[in-house]
Every structure is written in C-alpha cells, then in structure tokens.
Design a protein around this motif. Sequence first.
Motif, PDB file in Angstrom:
ATOM      1  N   CYS A 156     102.557 -29.064  -5.494  1.00  0.00           N
ATOM      2  CA  CYS A 156     102.161 -29.173  -4.091  1.00  0.00           C
ATOM      3  C   CYS A 156     101.855 -27.769  -3.590  1.00  0.00           C
ATOM      4  O   CYS A 156     102.705 -26.878  -3.674  1.00  0.00           O
TER       5      CYS A 156
ATOM      6  N   MET B 157      98.960 -34.008  -4.997  1.00  0.00           N
ATOM      7  CA  MET B 157      99.428 -32.974  -5.920  1.00  0.00           C
ATOM      8  C   MET B 157      98.252 -32.469  -6.759  1.00  0.00           C
ATOM      9  O   MET B 157      97.356 -33.227  -7.123  1.00  0.00           O
TER      10      MET B 157
ATOM     11  N   CYS C  74     102.664 -35.518  -2.964  1.00  0.00           N
ATOM     12  CA  CYS C  74     103.935 -34.811  -2.864  1.00  0.00           C
ATOM     13  C   CYS C  74     104.928 -35.697  -2.115  1.00  0.00           C
ATOM     14  O   CYS C  74     104.591 -36.252  -1.064  1.00  0.00           O
TER      15      CYS C  74
END
Length: 745
Positions: free
Chosen positions: A480, A469, A462
Amino acid sequence: MASGGKAVKVALLRGIDKPLAYALPDSLAEAVRRGSLVNVPLRGTTANAVVLETLGPAEAAAEASGFRLKKVNFLVQPERALTDDLLEVARWISAYYGCGLQSVFEAMIPAAVRAGKGALEAKQARLLRELSEAELDKLRARAPAQAKICSALAGGAPILLSALLKLAKVPASAADALEKKGILEISKTEISRSGYDDETAAAELTSSADLELNEEQLAAFEAVRADASSGKFSPRLLYGVTGSGKTEVYIRAMKSVIASGGTCIFLVPEISLTPQTVGRLKSRLGDCGLVVWHSGLTSGQRLDAWRSIARGEAKVVVGARSCVFAPLENLRLIIVDEEHDGAYKQDSVPRYNARDIAILRAQKVGAACVLGSATPALETLSNAESGKYALSRITRRIDGAKMPRVYIADMTREKGGALLSRALCDKIAQRLERSEQIILLLNRRGYSKIFECPDCGYVEQCPHCSVSMTWHRNEDLVKCHVCGYSKRAPFACPECGSQKARWRGHGTQKVEDVAAKMFPGARIGRMDRDAMKRRDNYRKILGDFRTGRLDILIGTQMIAKGLDFPRVTLVGIIDADTCLRMPDFRAAEKTYQLIVQVAGRAGRGSDEGEVIVQTRSPEAAPIQFAKRDDMQAFLEGELAARREFGYPPATRLIRQIFRSRSERKLSFYTEEWAKLAQARFGNLCQIRGPAPAPLERTQDFYRWHIWYFCRSIRPVVAQILALKRDFPMDADVEEVLDVDPISLM
C-alpha cells in the motif's frame, strides 16, 4: 513576592502551548536574547523553550503578579535558534495556518538543535617541540612506542589522535605519557559533518567560468541585482522557458549579494535537484561557506549545517522546503526555483508552503525574492499580472538551442496492453544507435497497480486504506503506497480461487523490465522512492547518468524538473493522463506543467530534442497546449474556468479534514460542525460539505472534509479556531486545517 530582576517570556517546545515568564539569572543576562533556546523548570521536571522577548525589571514584576518567578536553568545552544524575523514568521504561520507555536518551532528548528546536542568533537595531537636525534635514540631505547609517535608527528601538522595511534600502531597510554612529559599536546577539535564533501561531490562540480548572458538574461539579472541592493521588499517572477539559463541569472545575482556582504537562500523542490545545484554553486561562488540543508541529511549533518549558519559562517544555504527557515543574518536574496512545484507544501502540521513563506520572510527583512519557473503556478502569474510581483521574461533557450519537438502517441490505437508505443520504441532505438540518452517518465512506482478477478470482480485492496495494492515484482510483495502495509503477492483470486485473476496497470518497475527486454544492450537506471531507499542513492544514479554510464533513466516526477543533461535528446512520457484523472481542480494545470517540465529535459545540448507524449486523451486541452508550448492560451482558458466555478486564484480556499475510526461518529460530528460553522461565520465564506474525502480511508481512519471558499484567510481561520474551542468534539474525531491546499485527496 515579585521578581526584581530581568525576565524572559518563553514558548515551550512541549507541554503548555502558551507563553510563560521566567526570571533570568545574572549569569545569563548578556547571553540570552530573543530567539535563544533555553532550559526552564516545569512542574517538577525541565523543558526547552524559545525566548520570545526579554523583559525589564518593571515588566518582570508585572508578570510575577505577586509570585516569585522561577529562574531559567541554562542556555541550551550558544547560538540563537531563531532570528528576529523568524520569530515574526513563526507567529504569522501560527495565525495563518491555524496551528500552535510548538509545531511551528518543531518545523523551524532541527531536532538535534532542540535536544541541545553539541558539535562532534575528537582529540587531536601535535608535538610541542621537535626532539633531537639523540633524544629520539634515548626514547627508542626506553619507550619505543613513544618514539614512534614522535617520529610520526615530526615536521607535520596536528593529526587526530585515533589516526595517529593507528598509524604508529601504539596504545593510547604512549600518547598520555608524552603529554605528561610536555612533549605532546592533546586537545579537542570539532569534526565537521558535511553531506556533500565526498568523492561524489567532485564529479558534481562544473566550470568556474561565467557564461555569457543574452539580452533577456542580462535584463533579468540587472533587475534582480537592483532588487537585492535596494534594501526593500522586492518579489519578482522570473518566467523563462526550460533551458533558458535561469540558473545563470540566479548565480550572478548571488555573487553580487555575497560581494556586498549579504546572504542568500536557494530553495529547490526536490532533494534530487540539490547535488546538481550544489555542484554549480560551489564551482561558481567559490569559498562562500555554502551549506546544504534538507531532510536527506543525517541529524549530525543537519546540526553542523545549522551551527555554521547560526554562527554567521555560511553565506549561502541551499536545500528543500525547510531551508526557508535557515537562521541567516543580513538576508538579501531568496530564490525559489521551480516555484510552481507542489513539493514546497508541507503535508503535516504546520502545513505551510515554503514558496509563500519565502515571500513573507523577504517582506520581513526587506529582501528580494525571486520565484523562477518555466510553468509558473496560476496564483503566481495572477500576482505578476496584477502588479503585486515584478515580472522578468526569458523567451528562448541559451546558445540558440531549439525547443524540443513534441509528438502525441494515441494509446487507443496501439495494441491492447502495449506499454511503449511504436513511435517511442523506434525513437529509443535511434537514440541508442547514436549513443544519445533517453528519459522515460511514469509518475507511478511499483510494477502493476491492480490485481483484478474477471470472474467475481475482486480487487486486491489494502485492509487499512481505500486504495488498491501495488505489486512490487522484485520482492514479490503487494504494498500500500499510503500506509506501507505489505504482504505476499496473490497468484489466484483470494475470493473465488479463480486462476484468471490478473495484474493490470503499470509502474516504473514494469517500464524498466520492458525496456530491458526490448533493448538488451541498453544501460538502464531507475529513480523512484523504491530505488532511492539508501541515503545518497539519487546522487549515484544522477552521477552515472550525467557521466554517460547510463543510457536510459526511468523515473517518477523527481526526474521531471530542473535537471540538466545535455546528452538527453529524447523524453518519453509513458502516461500523460495520470494527473488528469485526479479529482482536483488543478488537474489540468498539473498535467500541463508536468509535460512541459519533463519535455524541457530534452535537447538542452547541441542536438535537437524530441518528446513522445503517450495518452488515451489526445484531445485534452493541457496536452494539446503543452504540445504547442502555448502557455498563454492554456492560462486564459484555465483562469476563465477557475473564475466561473470560484476556485483559486479567483478566491481563497481552506480545507478542513476530519478523521475517525468510527464512520458513524465522523458523519455525525462533521454534519454538526458544518451547521454551526454556517450559523457563526457563513457570511464570511462559502461552506461546501461535509463529504467523504477522495481518499476516504487511510490507516483505519475514515476521512471527511469541509471546504471554505473565502476572500480573506485569516478572519475565517480565526473563526474556525474559536469554534474549535467551543465545539464538543468527540475524542475519537480528529481534525486539521489545510490552508491554501495543494493536495485535495
């Protein structure tokens, strides 16, 4: 000029966070009490406020100090927002957790109540007199629309005006004309908005008959009943294995309290547990004005629930964390089911623990408080062993049902990348052949966890948080799970363009996909935050599983506790190591609790249950002790380790979290804070840190933390608050206290 009449001291819900005095108009003198919600003038505008205390003429004059006190404008709600004991609890929370009263009142009072919203009203119509056939014939000739209304209402009860107009297919002007003639009465009526009076609720009801208690259940019930009727503060741990009938003990105790005119609060940790609990209580307690209270309700439903409680109509309130603030009078019993659960801890200011507030509130009103669990928190067990809490044990399941057999599947011996072990696959196939049900637990949502390139080492992270992620394949997005950021899923390495980059790890979506391919005839449901986006989705999924319309239920920890499905004979724990890998001194305890709790969903009916625990650490103590169901041995080892390293319950813990968009500022100011804290009150506690938090960056903010290990919380919190007033903190650096933290991320 000093005020000569009565006055009140109030706490504003916004703006100035300190008590202010206002004069009380004679018209409000009888209606306004401690805990009332009033509107007051404030710097050219108005604000709502909670009345902390009423002042007599002499006290009002002293508050005025030569100035004329401004007058209270009006009463916001006719019912008191907070009872006397809740006002005391609010002050305690403010001092103990180191937060302002405004944030405490925001947690205690629903937003719709604070805003002064009223009940939902609608017009209803009823005939004031029946018309004769001759009168009806005459009306049909002159005003056929009016005649249709009279015919629709003939011999019937009042009906909502909107429904009447739709039924008779006439305009509103026809009803108005009948009202003017004195034939029809149109009045306003309140419309109740309940979250559980629908078609689904009927399927959640159970038998209304009392179940026969065994000796241990009966002893526990008699003890709780005596506690509740004593009129004294009586905390008790009800320590019973899964499936031992703790809920039956709760229900019997609640019936006894209601019969004697008292009221009860029943706390559950997850919203998903509410439908089952509400269904049982409605079936067994009858018409006791049961009210449901949790964050899954609409604002209107929460408002109506609150009004029912504040008016004294409700005798039982059921719900999650905030339910502990229900403004019940004559409170005699508070039940905290699954008391060990971390969901009782609020993760935003005020960071209270509803279990601890339940104990405090029972103490304030002289009530009984029952903490129930098959895997009590170490802090609770320590209090029971020291005699601070009474203890009731239930050591066997009801109706002679056996505890499930637990098997460990060592995933290091399975084929590389295998999600389901051979043992678990074989057991699932057997259960499906016998039309039995299966629960599969994985405490990680999404499809795959990490997108990694073997050529350059790139990992999809992220841009706003220090976490990888997660791929959600159904939407082909990476998300996220901290800040909610999402984007299209990559198909090659964004750094070097390699086509060898692959997704690794697994979540509940992948488990669902694999199970559907391996068992194509199975009916599969999934319960996680992604599948529960629509309100009441969890009720539908649980209802389908309860009635046998689903064979396999896959989910995160929301399916791990409290749920009772007699046809479930197999539980599979896909990855028992998830909690073990966390940087948390409670990692072993949480792992043990999760395994035992989800294992307890199996074999609660006439058929024996089995549990497959998949792990890459089969030798880990919590996994081995959970397999043997030997909590006493696990506790002895865990408590010894906590004492050796100085962690709760051997000591008390405060965590202070600092955050800033500037890493350099954050480092500098936390270091300076720690130096001053050590100099000022290092004799009261052991200070560790500052250091980067395990979750070092969230939503573009860097995070550091300091830990304070102490014997007593309040003196240290007072010193921290005093230092906050003096410390020249940069405006870009924010901090928050987390007293008795559960999450250390």
